[in-house]
Scaffold this active site. Sequence first.
Site, PDB file in Angstrom:
ATOM      1  N   ALA A   9       0.885  -1.193  -0.120  1.00 29.26           N
ATOM      2  CA  ALA A   9      -0.087   0.092  -0.114  1.00 29.26           C
ATOM      3  C   ALA A   9       0.926   1.198   0.071  1.00 29.26           C
ATOM      4  O   ALA A   9       1.983   1.321   0.670  1.00 29.26           O
ATOM      5  CB  ALA A   9      -0.851  -0.157   1.224  1.00 29.26           C
ATOM      6  N   VAL A  10       0.586   2.375  -0.826  1.00 23.50           N
ATOM      7  CA  VAL A  10       1.127   3.462  -0.796  1.00 23.50           C
ATOM      8  C   VAL A  10       0.132   4.559  -0.183  1.00 23.50           C
ATOM      9  O   VAL A  10      -0.873   4.655  -0.296  1.00 23.50           O
ATOM     10  CB  VAL A  10       1.465   4.108  -2.113  1.00 23.50           C
ATOM     11  CG1 VAL A  10       2.116   5.459  -2.071  1.00 23.50           C
ATOM     12  CG2 VAL A  10       2.313   3.178  -2.948  1.00 23.50           C
ATOM     13  N   ALA A  14       2.355  11.147   6.220  1.00 22.20           N
ATOM     14  CA  ALA A  14       2.772  10.403   7.316  1.00 22.20           C
ATOM     15  C   ALA A  14       2.440  11.259   8.524  1.00 22.20           C
ATOM     16  O   ALA A  14       3.459  11.169   9.484  1.00 22.20           O
ATOM     17  CB  ALA A  14       4.235  10.293   7.212  1.00 22.20           C
ATOM     18  N   ASN A  16      -0.153  12.308  11.978  1.00 24.69           N
ATOM     19  CA  ASN A  16      -0.722  11.314  13.051  1.00 24.69           C
ATOM     20  C   ASN A  16      -1.939  10.435  12.559  1.00 24.69           C
ATOM     21  O   ASN A  16      -1.859   9.194  12.831  1.00 24.69           O
ATOM     22  CB  ASN A  16      -1.129  12.182  13.994  1.00 24.69           C
ATOM     23  CG  ASN A  16      -0.247  13.046  14.844  1.00 24.69           C
ATOM     24  OD1 ASN A  16       0.962  12.474  14.874  1.00 24.69           O
ATOM     25  ND2 ASN A  16      -0.364  14.145  15.141  1.00 24.69           N
ATOM     26  N   GLY A  18      -2.345   9.531   9.379  1.00 26.61           N
ATOM     27  CA  GLY A  18      -1.573   8.381   8.563  1.00 26.61           C
ATOM     28  C   GLY A  18      -0.662   7.427   9.238  1.00 26.61           C
ATOM     29  O   GLY A  18      -1.077   6.251   8.890  1.00 26.61           O
ATOM     30  N   ARG A  19      -0.195   7.726  10.203  1.00 29.03           N
ATOM     31  CA  ARG A  19       0.437   6.731  10.981  1.00 29.03           C
ATOM     32  C   ARG A  19      -0.211   5.874  12.021  1.00 29.03           C
ATOM     33  O   ARG A  19      -0.189   4.545  12.014  1.00 29.03           O
ATOM     34  CB  ARG A  19       1.899   7.491  11.628  1.00 29.03           C
ATOM     35  CG  ARG A  19       2.985   8.160  10.660  1.00 29.03           C
ATOM     36  CD  ARG A  19       4.321   8.403  11.491  1.00 29.03           C
ATOM     37  NE  ARG A  19       3.857   8.940  12.868  1.00 29.03           N
ATOM     38  CZ  ARG A  19       3.792  10.092  13.293  1.00 29.03           C
ATOM     39  NH1 ARG A  19       3.691  11.024  12.310  1.00 29.03           N
ATOM     40  NH2 ARG A  19       3.651  10.542  14.336  1.00 29.03           N
ATOM     41  N   GLY A  20      -1.041   6.605  12.729  1.00 29.76           N
ATOM     42  CA  GLY A  20      -1.733   6.210  13.868  1.00 29.76           C
ATOM     43  C   GLY A  20      -3.092   5.355  13.387  1.00 29.76           C
ATOM     44  O   GLY A  20      -3.639   4.503  14.005  1.00 29.76           O
ATOM     45  N   LYS A 220     -21.216  11.214  10.498  1.00 28.15           N
ATOM     46  CA  LYS A 220     -20.183  11.439  11.116  1.00 28.15           C
ATOM     47  C   LYS A 220     -19.901  13.153  11.146  1.00 28.15           C
ATOM     48  O   LYS A 220     -19.494  13.630  12.196  1.00 28.15           O
ATOM     49  CB  LYS A 220     -19.164  10.585  10.335  1.00 28.15           C
ATOM     50  CG  LYS A 220     -17.612  10.544  11.065  1.00 28.15           C
ATOM     51  CD  LYS A 220     -16.896  11.491  10.452  1.00 28.15           C
ATOM     52  CE  LYS A 220     -15.487  11.806  11.200  1.00 28.15           C
ATOM     53  NZ  LYS A 220     -14.429  12.983  10.723  1.00 28.15           N
TER      54      LYS A 220
END
Length: 397
Positions: A9-10, A14, A16, A18-20, A220
Amino acid sequence: MERNTPKKAVHFGAGNIGRGFVACFLHESGYEVIFAEVNDATVSKLNTHKSYKVIEVGAEGTTEKTITNYRAINSRSNEAALVEEIATADVVTCSVGPNILKFLAPVIAKGLAARSTDLTPAAVIACENAIGATDTLAEFIKSPENTNPALLEDYDKRATFANSAIDRIVPAQDPDAGLDVKLEKFYEWVVEKTPFKEWAVPDIKGIKWVDNLQPFIERKLYTVNTGHATAAYYGYTRRKSTVYDALQDKDIRDEVKNALKETAELITEKHGIDEEEQKQYVDKIVRRISNPHLEDAVERVGRAPLRKLSRKERFIGPAAELAENGKDCSALLDAAEMAFRFQNVEGDDESFELAKIMEEKKPEEVVQEVCGLQPSEKLYPQVVDIVKRVQADLNEE
């Protein structure tokens, strides 16, 4: 044709989320994750440190997950390598902010153009707080500036574009957290499955696949985001430091509940959602944004007021529909007024831009430019009155 190589996956962004959030689920589903990021320092950290932690906090305690099997590419300075990765990726996701999507489109378009049509099409999913974000990204990608029109005839063999709704509160992180990310335990990631047609949906744990995404997106956006922003803007005007602090104030808590009562009426009538189910959802959201473990500065939650006051966003979007239907939207308009007062806040460019617009333009121009409302709409004169009131107060200061 399926590949026998490991899943890849791309992911653009990166930060919070994205990473978390996104990369965490991709990792747990067996994907190698390639982060596409413009920040040199973040790219370097990701390539130097081979793991980071995702820390989930809630009333019932804290859990930690360790994320591995990732790489990072600077999408600005190493485009060729990124194009090559996209050309062979199973999934392409992003969490960069709705206003940045147009800047991702050129490199994604190049990667998809280089892709073999013998492969299963790449699943492209934008994970943004915006309605139809993947559709917006797809339009940029397929534009003549980015893609040869001749390729569009069989573009469905290169990519499948699916809209999504994401819901997870990620507060400001500790300054010394490094790559680790702290977030709430609750999450919702809903993706439409209809675009995949003859192809199986990607195997990603945590995603809820649905035929009709619109009710989930609006529920949401008009509950979590409306409630969170309402608390932040009232909190800012009343000098509260965090959303948690703001919601300890009964008056602010009531304002949040009143705004969500109005959006609940729209959501239940428009999408046929049971009233009691929506009430329980609202109660859960208020508890979530009141979480003391997720202390989040009101300035951070309130940032980007121009986007949050725009036509399809959390205040004007539901208020405009309610007004057209002859329904009460006064609490939403009160919250929007607080957003108009969020000006010249350190660290937030949009708040300075809003202050400039409010100083230089007539109320009618502000409403059309910022909120995207037209004079023919029932909500228009009510928002003009709000702008007049805010401008008058600023002139007195």
